[in-house]
Write an enzyme that holds these catalytic residues in place. Sequence first.
Site, PDB file in Angstrom:
ATOM      1  CE  LYS A 270      -3.878   2.093   2.568  1.00 20.71           C
ATOM      2  NZ  LYS A 270      -4.842   1.944   3.670  1.00 20.71           N
TER       3      LYS A 270
ATOM      4  CB  SER B 230      -8.180   3.945   2.718  1.00 24.41           C
ATOM      5  OG  SER B 230      -7.356   3.285   3.667  1.00 24.41           O
TER       6      SER B 230
ATOM      7  CB  SER C 210      -8.825   1.301   5.709  1.00 22.73           C
ATOM      8  OG  SER C 210      -9.479   2.536   5.647  1.00 22.73           O
TER       9      SER C 210
END
Length: 492
Positions: A78, A158, A182
């Site tokens: 990420k 997210s 998330s």
Amino acid sequence: MTDLTSLTLAEARDGLVNKSFTAVELTDAHLAAIEAARVLNAYVLETPDQARQMAQAADAQIAKGEGGPLAGIPLGIKDLFATKGTRTTACSKILGDFKPPYESTVTSQLWRDGAVLLGKLNNDEFAMGSSNETSCFGPVVNPWRRAGSETKLVPGGSSGGSAAAVAAGLCLGATATDTGGSIRQPAAFTGTVGIKPTYGRCSRWGIVAFASSLDQAGPIARTVRDSAILLGSMAGFDPKDTTSVDRPVPNYEAAIGGSVKGMKIGIPKEYRLDGMPAEIEKLWMQGAEWLKAAGAELVEVSLPHTKYALPAYYIVAPAEASSNLARYDGVRYGTRVNGRNIVEMYENTRAAGFGAEVKRRIMIGTYVLSAGYYDAYYLRAQKVRTLIKRDFEQCFDQGVSAILTPATPSAAFGIGEKGGADPVEMYLNDIFTVTVNMAGLPGIAVPAGSDSQGLPLGLQLIGRPFDEETLFSLGDVIEQSAGRFTPAKWWA
């Protein structure tokens, strides 16, 4: 030869050890898959040269019998995790082409164990979002589609890039972060497994901060076993992170297949929402029956302050974000937009560098921390947080081993479908997940079924502090009962 991108992480690990294929072959297969799936926009940076070098090094280690637990395993990272010398932007214009001079603790532990970096994954800007639509690189497209439809769906957020990449076979696992859901919400939207560990279990050092008292790193993977393997490498004490907890890291993989006989599973009555889709309710009860059939005992529990969790979260998280994001001013790194003086330069840089949702949350946070409103909002939200934590403590004190809830109030929705006029509509996606962050507990999302249009739905298990092992044992029961969920490939 088997499609190497369809393997689970555990299968790939065993194949590498048995010399069924090499780390370079495994990496090349994933690099080709990434290239063919650019329409999904899961990766914001691909690192093929670095990946092949790391794979060659892993092959050399494996040949000598010295490979680490993740030797040769290709992962996506990420874009919130600092990767030394490799662009890290938090998917925000304000960080520009920032290349960190240091490596995050979590990623350094993955490389220590032999993993391979395929590239950086898309996420909501500064991890603020529930649909991966706030990224400066554009939205991620969910590899799943509704039956008979070509509508592009969100992967959740997210950590949308992480979830989409894992579901589409673009990596064997991915790092992610979870501040209010998330990891778990995108896992549920994509038919993958995501665990948000106990606060303090994984180091936050080198991860771009959103809300420091809520943020926690964790993995997204295809199976419960794969997520257990990854968490084993990601977890651990780090003296560089003052919130890191000094406890030994158990062998999480050993919990897979463990007996759940006699465990008490709490079913919280407050999670039965008005207007909750019948499909979600049915799936929840089905999950409870699977656990009961495996020998667990179901008990109704009460978490009375649940209804206050979402408003309290959307005070605490923006307050911390407004403080954390004050460091982005264009002076030492990232984007700079000049002005007539330094104050104007700050204003111009932030106006151009931050996206609309990030600006909204900074404004909310600054407002609730201001002198006239601090007691009315922020202080009250912190008191609610204490009550939420106490609810869980009382529940676990009654002998409950874990709590079973839905992971999300719906399946994945269309890109651009929610939150346009009313941001609260988007915030409601976090309704089942924020309590876990507010209380600092571990939570896992496991795919458990499909809706009427063929989209995956997930269930969430919430555990006692630092008892991720029980979640893996229970999650495995659900996975064995529900089976695995793989999207039909339409993108290549």
